[in-house]
Write a protein that holds these residues in place. Structure first.
Motif, short mmCIF file in Angstrom:
data_model
loop_
_atom_site.label_atom_id
_atom_site.label_comp_id
_atom_site.label_asym_id
_atom_site.label_seq_id
_atom_site.Cartn_x
_atom_site.Cartn_y
_atom_site.Cartn_z
N THR A 154 -5.16 -0.03 -6.12
CA THR A 154 -4.31 1.08 -5.69
C THR A 154 -2.86 0.84 -6.09
O THR A 154 -2.18 1.74 -6.62
N LYS B 224 -2.41 1.12 -9.90
CA LYS B 224 -2.47 2.53 -10.31
C LYS B 224 -1.18 3.26 -9.96
O LYS B 224 -0.66 4.05 -10.76
N GLN B 225 -0.64 3.00 -8.78
CA GLN B 225 0.59 3.66 -8.37
C GLN B 225 1.75 3.26 -9.28
O GLN B 225 2.56 4.11 -9.69
#
Length: 218
Positions: A185, A188-189
């Protein structure tokens, strides 16, 4: 033969300036930049992907006609009707493989740059691991470094402030909070914020996780 930025960093931190990014170099980065292991892995993972392991120093603008239309179609669509006329395509044909003219055209009147004739597009083209681009960003960076010479000699971003420009990018865009973890996560951010999409996501994940392994083994 002059040293590349990665070699200069290695030499400055008492490492063999072989230009190879490895465990000793990334651990030196962690210490020099005062980052956590997770922040270092994320920072290096994103920068290494964007810069081909810190080998790319300048934005490559030597585009073919086809590539120009893929990347900069909005800039050639001067009447903003989302359809490129033959006249608009002809501009791309004229600019093909002319990096300086391409930069001055596609970066005109944006990000603090002047018009095409000002030459700002080429003068303030992308430099550094995360491609510092545009007069406005160069001015903000020069202010942060307390070095206004950057504005008349932008190549200093490569020769003197290569890694600092990427650190500033993380600072200025408030990315360190996203770099506290190396889970999917978080990566990806960070990728979305840096790339605008998810181009090269798998490579960024692989590099970040590999670098974290190096740091944990140090």
């Amino acid at each position: 033969m002059s040293l590349k930025p990665l070699q200069i960093f290695q030499k400055d931190h008492c490492l063999d300036p072989d230009g190879v990014f490895g465990p000793k170099t990334i651990n030196a980065m962690r210490i020099a930049f005062q980052l956590t292991k997770e922040q270092t892995a994320n920072f290096a993972g994103q920068c290494a992907h964007e810069s081909n392991y810190f080998q790319r120093q300048f934005e490559n603008l030597n585009y073919s006609y086809e590539r120009l239309l893929q990347i900069f179609s909005h800039d050639f669509d001067t009447d903003r009707n989302r359809i490129l006329s033959e006249a608009e395509k002809q501009v791309a044909r004229i600019l093909e493989r002319k990096p300086e003219q391409i930069a001055n055209f596609v970066y005109a009147n944006q990000n603090g740059n002047g018009d095409e004739a000002s030459g700002d597009g080429w003068l303030f083209r992308g430099r550094g691991p995360l491609q510092l681009t545009g007069r406005r960003n160069y001015q903000l960076f020069a202010d942060a470094m307390n070095d206004q010479e950057i504005m008349c000699n932008p190549d200093l971003v490569v020769t003197k402030y290569y890694f600092e420009s990427a650190l500033w990018y993380f600072d200025n865009n408030h990315l360190w909070n996203l770099a506290k973890k190396t889970d999917l996560t978080s990566i990806k951010q960070l990728t979305k914020r840096i790339n605008g999409g998810y181009n090269g996501l798998n490579d960024r994940i692989e590099k970040t996780q590999t670098f974290e392994g190096w740091l944990n083994a140090a």
